[in-house]
Design a protein around this motif. Structure first.
Motif, mmCIF file in Angstrom:
data_model
loop_
_atom_site.group_PDB
_atom_site.id
_atom_site.type_symbol
_atom_site.label_atom_id
_atom_site.label_comp_id
_atom_site.label_asym_id
_atom_site.label_seq_id
_atom_site.Cartn_x
_atom_site.Cartn_y
_atom_site.Cartn_z
ATOM 1 N N SER A 38 70.573 56.690 51.374
ATOM 2 C CA SER A 38 69.166 56.439 51.662
ATOM 3 C C SER A 38 68.305 57.351 50.800
ATOM 4 O O SER A 38 68.784 58.347 50.240
ATOM 5 C CB SER A 38 68.875 56.706 53.139
ATOM 6 O OG SER A 38 68.972 58.094 53.427
ATOM 7 N N PHE A 39 67.018 57.019 50.720
ATOM 8 C CA PHE A 39 66.126 57.868 49.929
ATOM 9 C C PHE A 39 65.994 59.241 50.572
ATOM 10 O O PHE A 39 65.779 60.238 49.888
ATOM 11 C CB PHE A 39 64.750 57.210 49.775
ATOM 12 C CG PHE A 39 64.037 57.616 48.519
ATOM 13 C CD1 PHE A 39 64.214 56.908 47.347
ATOM 14 C CD2 PHE A 39 63.219 58.735 48.490
ATOM 15 C CE1 PHE A 39 63.573 57.305 46.172
ATOM 16 C CE2 PHE A 39 62.573 59.135 47.335
ATOM 17 C CZ PHE A 39 62.755 58.414 46.170
ATOM 18 N N TRP A 40 66.123 59.308 51.895
ATOM 19 C CA TRP A 40 66.089 60.597 52.582
ATOM 20 C C TRP A 40 67.266 61.461 52.151
ATOM 21 O O TRP A 40 67.110 62.655 51.874
ATOM 22 C CB TRP A 40 66.097 60.391 54.085
ATOM 23 C CG TRP A 40 66.250 61.656 54.882
ATOM 24 C CD1 TRP A 40 67.260 61.976 55.728
ATOM 25 C CD2 TRP A 40 65.368 62.780 54.887
ATOM 26 N NE1 TRP A 40 67.070 63.222 56.280
ATOM 27 C CE2 TRP A 40 65.911 63.740 55.779
ATOM 28 C CE3 TRP A 40 64.174 63.079 54.240
ATOM 29 C CZ2 TRP A 40 65.295 64.965 56.021
ATOM 30 C CZ3 TRP A 40 63.566 64.310 54.472
ATOM 31 C CH2 TRP A 40 64.120 65.233 55.360
ATOM 32 N N GLU A 41 68.439 60.877 52.077
ATOM 33 C CA GLU A 41 69.623 61.634 51.652
ATOM 34 C C GLU A 41 69.475 62.098 50.204
ATOM 35 O O GLU A 41 69.850 63.230 49.861
ATOM 36 C CB GLU A 41 70.868 60.765 51.819
ATOM 37 C CG GLU A 41 71.236 60.491 53.273
ATOM 38 C CD GLU A 41 72.293 59.430 53.427
ATOM 39 O OE1 GLU A 41 73.225 59.629 54.240
ATOM 40 O OE2 GLU A 41 72.204 58.393 52.732
ATOM 41 N N SER A 43 66.633 62.698 48.683
ATOM 42 C CA SER A 43 65.629 63.759 48.694
ATOM 43 C C SER A 43 66.216 65.076 49.179
ATOM 44 O O SER A 43 65.903 66.149 48.648
ATOM 45 C CB SER A 43 64.448 63.354 49.585
ATOM 46 O OG SER A 43 63.827 62.176 49.106
ATOM 47 N N ILE A 44 67.066 65.012 50.195
ATOM 48 C CA ILE A 44 67.733 66.208 50.695
ATOM 49 C C ILE A 44 68.590 66.841 49.604
ATOM 50 O O ILE A 44 68.640 68.073 49.451
ATOM 51 C CB ILE A 44 68.609 65.873 51.931
ATOM 52 C CG1 ILE A 44 67.730 65.683 53.167
ATOM 53 C CG2 ILE A 44 69.635 66.964 52.195
ATOM 54 C CD1 ILE A 44 67.117 66.959 53.699
ATOM 55 N N ALA A 187 62.272 68.162 49.769
ATOM 56 C CA ALA A 187 62.904 66.993 50.388
ATOM 57 C C ALA A 187 61.890 66.155 51.153
ATOM 58 O O ALA A 187 61.891 64.917 51.071
ATOM 59 C CB ALA A 187 64.030 67.437 51.312
ATOM 60 N N ILE A 188 60.992 66.803 51.881
ATOM 61 C CA ILE A 188 59.976 66.088 52.647
ATOM 62 C C ILE A 188 59.011 65.359 51.709
ATOM 63 O O ILE A 188 58.630 64.205 51.957
ATOM 64 C CB ILE A 188 59.218 67.059 53.571
ATOM 65 C CG1 ILE A 188 60.143 67.546 54.681
ATOM 66 C CG2 ILE A 188 57.977 66.396 54.169
ATOM 67 C CD1 ILE A 188 59.559 68.644 55.534
ATOM 68 N N CYS A 189 58.610 66.019 50.635
ATOM 69 C CA CYS A 189 57.745 65.357 49.650
ATOM 70 C C CYS A 189 58.466 64.170 49.026
ATOM 71 O O CYS A 189 57.850 63.138 48.724
ATOM 72 C CB CYS A 189 57.327 66.346 48.570
ATOM 73 S SG CYS A 189 56.116 67.580 49.111
ATOM 74 N N GLY A 190 59.783 64.315 48.827
ATOM 75 C CA GLY A 190 60.563 63.230 48.253
ATOM 76 C C GLY A 190 60.582 62.000 49.133
ATOM 77 O O GLY A 190 60.347 60.881 48.669
ATOM 78 N N ILE A 191 60.850 62.182 50.411
ATOM 79 C CA ILE A 191 60.921 61.029 51.307
ATOM 80 C C ILE A 191 59.540 60.456 51.551
ATOM 81 O O ILE A 191 59.383 59.244 51.783
ATOM 82 C CB ILE A 191 61.607 61.403 52.645
ATOM 83 C CG1 ILE A 191 61.923 60.144 53.450
ATOM 84 C CG2 ILE A 191 60.781 62.366 53.434
ATOM 85 C CD1 ILE A 191 62.828 59.150 52.780
ATOM 86 N N SER A 192 58.499 61.286 51.509
ATOM 87 C CA SER A 192 57.142 60.816 51.782
ATOM 88 C C SER A 192 56.527 60.068 50.603
ATOM 89 O O SER A 192 55.918 59.001 50.783
ATOM 90 C CB SER A 192 56.229 62.001 52.145
ATOM 91 O OG SER A 192 56.705 62.682 53.277
#
Length: 272
Positions: A38-41, A43-44, A187-192
């Motif tokens: 996922s994009f969250w993963e 970004s992490i 990571a938060i900026c990435g998912i957002s």
């Protein structure tokens, strides 16, 4: 002094290499090896790459690993301005080498991906494989809109960097946690907002690999539409970092609680 600066520059290069090696390596595994992510993963992974790089290089150079951060610290944080150019050059070299190593390890997988998708590196289709290494905007964004995205998320990053490393900030984390806080912020900026521009947030992270791609067969086509690669992922983060540093120093620091001092000079309580 020269020996110390050399060590700091080497640390910046190694730290930025680690960032690209982990971050771009993660993207390469997702794009070419069919790894479900996922994009969250994703970004992490980028956030943890920054955290690891800070742990490795931070004690020597401060682990800026980002020209925007270096410039922001020089303007707002008292960083020696004479070190700005050497730091930036080191960061770009580290990013270039990181991209080269990832390409070397994934070279055959990338070629198979390009052949399967009918990608020609020097054509617009080449952006699909170049996107493993550098950032490109969504087609519906204008250059100005993409610039605003990079400006905003890097401004937030710079505010967080100042906040978690400021010894005068009573809310700042201790014992190695600032590096984790910085990584989480990325990571938060990435998912957002990452789906819009790829969340470069770092001129070296984008420009170093882009230079490698030019040399590796993509040519100047890799600069993207309207010379995107020379504008948005470079100047958006730099101006954003300058703005974020100003916000922290001028709008947050002046309102830190001040100690109330007894006549004998002893602090006895904080007053808001």
């Amino acid at each position: 002094m020269k020996k110390a600066l050399w060590g700091e520059c080497l640390a910046e290069g190694i730290g930025t290499f680690i960032l690209i090696f982990i971050g771009v390596g993660t993207v390469a595994s997702m794009v070419t090896a069919g790894i479900t992510m996922s994009f969250w993963e994703l970004s992490i992974a980028w956030g943890l790459a920054v955290t690891i790089a800070i742990y490795v290089a931070g004690f020597i150079s401060g682990a800026h690993i980002n020209p925007a951060v270096t410039i922001g610290l020089a303007v707002w944080g008292g960083f020696d301005k004479k070190k700005v150019i050497p730091y930036i050059i080191s960061q770009i070299i580290g990013a270039f080498l990181g991209a080269a190593v990832v390409y070397g390890l994934y070279q055959e997988a990338i070629k198979i991906f390009e052949k399967t998708k009918g990608i020609i590196r020097t054509a617009d289709s080449g952006w699909a494989s170049a996107g493993i290494f550098s950032t490109f905007p969504k087609s519906y964004l204008t250059t100005f809109e993409a610039f605003c995205v990079e400006f905003a998320i890097t401004a937030l990053l710079m505010i967080v960097i100042f906040a978690v490393t400021d010894n005068d900030n009573g809310a700042a984390p201790k014992a190695g946690l600032p590096a984790l806080a910085i990584g989480i912020t990325i990571a938060i900026c990435g998912i957002s907002f990452g789906p819009l521009t790829g969340f470069a947030m770092n001129p070296a992270r984008d420009f170093g690999p882009r230079l490698f791609l030019i040399a590796a067969g993509w040519g100047t086509n890799v600069l993207g539409p309207h010379m995107y690669g020379l504008i948005v992922p470079i100047f958006g983060p730099i101006i954003g970092a300058l703005f974020g540093g100003g916000v922290y120093k001028k709008l947050i620091v002046p309102f830190f609680p001040k100690p109330q001092v007894e006549p004998h000079g002893k602090d006895f309580k904080k007053v808001s």
